[in-house]
Design a protein around this motif. Structure first.
Motif, PDB file in Angstrom:
ATOM      1  N   HIS A  88       0.774  -1.247  -0.072  1.00  0.00           N
ATOM      2  CA  HIS A  88       0.019   0.057   0.202  1.00  0.00           C
ATOM      3  C   HIS A  88       1.026   1.311   0.018  1.00  0.00           C
ATOM      4  CE1 HIS A  88      -3.417   2.637   0.491  1.00  0.00           C
ATOM      5  NE2 HIS A  88      -4.224   1.351   1.036  1.00  0.00           N
ATOM      6  N   VAL A  89       0.491   2.216  -0.925  1.00  0.00           N
ATOM      7  CA  VAL A  89       1.266   3.389  -0.928  1.00  0.00           C
ATOM      8  C   VAL A  89       1.047   4.195   0.344  1.00  0.00           C
ATOM      9  CG1 VAL A  89       1.535   5.570  -1.962  1.00  0.00           C
ATOM     10  CG2 VAL A  89       1.179   3.505  -3.358  1.00  0.00           C
ATOM     11  N   PHE A  90      -0.080   4.160   1.248  1.00  0.00           N
ATOM     12  CA  PHE A  90      -0.436   4.477   2.309  1.00  0.00           C
ATOM     13  C   PHE A  90      -0.361   3.278   3.566  1.00  0.00           C
ATOM     14  CE2 PHE A  90      -2.174   7.039  -1.057  1.00  0.00           C
ATOM     15  CZ  PHE A  90      -1.799   8.299  -0.787  1.00  0.00           C
ATOM     16  N   PRO A  91       0.748   3.150   4.001  1.00  0.00           N
ATOM     17  CA  PRO A  91       0.536   1.868   4.735  1.00  0.00           C
ATOM     18  C   PRO A  91      -0.114   1.933   6.090  1.00  0.00           C
ATOM     19  CG  PRO A  91       2.740   2.392   4.527  1.00  0.00           C
ATOM     20  CD  PRO A  91       1.890   3.259   3.582  1.00  0.00           C
ATOM     21  N   GLU A  92      -0.259   3.340   6.577  1.00  0.00           N
ATOM     22  CA  GLU A  92      -1.157   3.598   7.607  1.00  0.00           C
ATOM     23  C   GLU A  92      -2.488   3.267   7.387  1.00  0.00           C
ATOM     24  OE1 GLU A  92      -0.326   7.206   5.099  1.00  0.00           O
ATOM     25  OE2 GLU A  92       0.663   5.635   5.676  1.00  0.00           O
ATOM     26  N   LEU A  93      -3.101   2.944   6.154  1.00  0.00           N
ATOM     27  CA  LEU A  93      -4.283   2.442   5.996  1.00  0.00           C
ATOM     28  C   LEU A  93      -4.589   1.082   6.152  1.00  0.00           C
ATOM     29  CD1 LEU A  93      -5.451   4.874   2.887  1.00  0.00           C
ATOM     30  CD2 LEU A  93      -5.618   5.133   5.608  1.00  0.00           C
ATOM     31  N   CYS A  94      -3.322   0.434   6.468  1.00  0.00           N
ATOM     32  CA  CYS A  94      -3.377  -1.112   7.181  1.00  0.00           C
ATOM     33  C   CYS A  94      -3.755  -1.292   8.362  1.00  0.00           C
ATOM     34  CB  CYS A  94      -2.358  -1.638   6.384  1.00  0.00           C
ATOM     35  SG  CYS A  94      -1.817  -1.448   4.711  1.00  0.00           S
ATOM     36  N   VAL A  95      -4.867  -1.598   8.837  1.00  0.00           N
ATOM     37  CA  VAL A  95      -5.317  -1.546  10.020  1.00  0.00           C
ATOM     38  C   VAL A  95      -5.136  -3.263  10.701  1.00  0.00           C
ATOM     39  CG1 VAL A  95      -7.119  -1.324  11.699  1.00  0.00           C
ATOM     40  CG2 VAL A  95      -6.776   0.442   9.736  1.00  0.00           C
ATOM     41  N   ALA A  96      -4.438  -3.334  11.911  1.00  0.00           N
ATOM     42  CA  ALA A  96      -4.187  -4.571  12.197  1.00  0.00           C
ATOM     43  C   ALA A  96      -5.617  -4.825  13.181  1.00  0.00           C
ATOM     44  CB  ALA A  96      -2.896  -4.544  13.435  1.00  0.00           C
ATOM     45  N   GLY A  97      -6.105  -5.924  13.138  1.00  0.00           N
ATOM     46  CA  GLY A  97      -7.416  -6.580  13.768  1.00  0.00           C
ATOM     47  C   GLY A  97      -7.027  -7.950  14.080  1.00  0.00           C
ATOM     48  N   ASP A  98      -8.157  -8.393  14.509  1.00  0.00           N
ATOM     49  CA  ASP A  98      -8.186  -9.806  14.682  1.00  0.00           C
ATOM     50  C   ASP A  98      -9.706 -10.075  14.612  1.00  0.00           C
ATOM     51  OD1 ASP A  98      -9.787  -9.831  17.474  1.00  0.00           O
ATOM     52  OD2 ASP A  98      -8.050  -8.959  18.266  1.00  0.00           O
ATOM     53  N   MET A  99      -9.901 -11.490  14.352  1.00  0.00           N
ATOM     54  CA  MET A  99     -11.212 -12.230  14.045  1.00  0.00           C
ATOM     55  C   MET A  99     -12.269 -11.743  15.144  1.00  0.00           C
ATOM     56  SD  MET A  99     -10.744 -12.874  11.359  1.00  0.00           S
ATOM     57  CE  MET A  99     -12.230 -13.982  10.425  1.00  0.00           C
ATOM     58  N   GLY A 100     -11.834 -11.676  16.651  1.00  0.00           N
ATOM     59  CA  GLY A 100     -12.771 -11.187  17.431  1.00  0.00           C
ATOM     60  C   GLY A 100     -13.346  -9.878  17.692  1.00  0.00           C
ATOM     61  N   THR A 101     -12.890  -9.013  16.832  1.00  0.00           N
ATOM     62  CA  THR A 101     -13.360  -7.433  16.801  1.00  0.00           C
ATOM     63  C   THR A 101     -14.504  -7.168  15.932  1.00  0.00           C
ATOM     64  OG1 THR A 101     -11.577  -6.656  15.744  1.00  0.00           O
ATOM     65  CG2 THR A 101     -11.230  -6.894  18.056  1.00  0.00           C
TER      66      THR A 101
END
Length: 101
Positions: A88-101
Motif C-alpha cells: 500500500h502506498v499509504f501503509p497507515e491505511l492497513c489496520v491490524a485487527g483480529d477475528m474477535g473484533t
C-alpha cells in the motif's frame, strides 16, 4: 473522536478502533482536495496467506482508479498485514485487527 468519547465518559476505543481512527485521519490528509461531506472510504477485510497474495494486485487496480487514499484494509493476521504494508502506498491505511473484533 477518542477525546470526545473520553469527555462523554465513554470507554476508550480498542486498539483496532484507534487504528481505524488513525487510518481515517491519514486518508483525509492523503487527499485533502477530496475531503468533504460526500467523501467515501472503502473498507476491505482480509486474512490468511491464500487471500493475502492478492493484496498487491488489488491495490494496483485501486491505484489505477486513484482510490488508494480512500482504501482502508482490515488485516486480521500477520500475512495480510505484512502484505498490505509492503504494497500500500499509504501503509497507515492497513489496520491490524483480529477475528474477535
Amino acid at each position: 473522536l477518542a477525546l470526545a468519547l473520553a469527555a462523554e465518559g465513554r470507554q476508550r476505543p480498542s486498539a483496532m478502533g484507534r487504528g481505524v481512527l488513525r487510518a481515517l485521519q491519514a486518508s483525509l490528509l492523503a487527499s485533502p482536495e477530496q475531503a468533504g461531506p460526500g467523501r467515501m472510504v472503502f473498507v476491505t477485510m482480509v486474512y490468511g496467506a491464500r487471500l493475502s497474495k492478492y493484496i498487491p494486485g488489488a491495490l494496483r487496480r485501486a491505484d489505477a482508479f486513484d482510490l488508494l487514499p480512500q482504501w482502508l484494509l482490515f488485516c486480521f493476521d500477520k500475512d495480510a498485514l505484512d502484505s498490505c504494508r509492503a504494497s500500500h502506498v499509504f501503509p497507515e491505511l492497513c489496520v491490524a485487527g483480529d477475528m474477535g473484533t
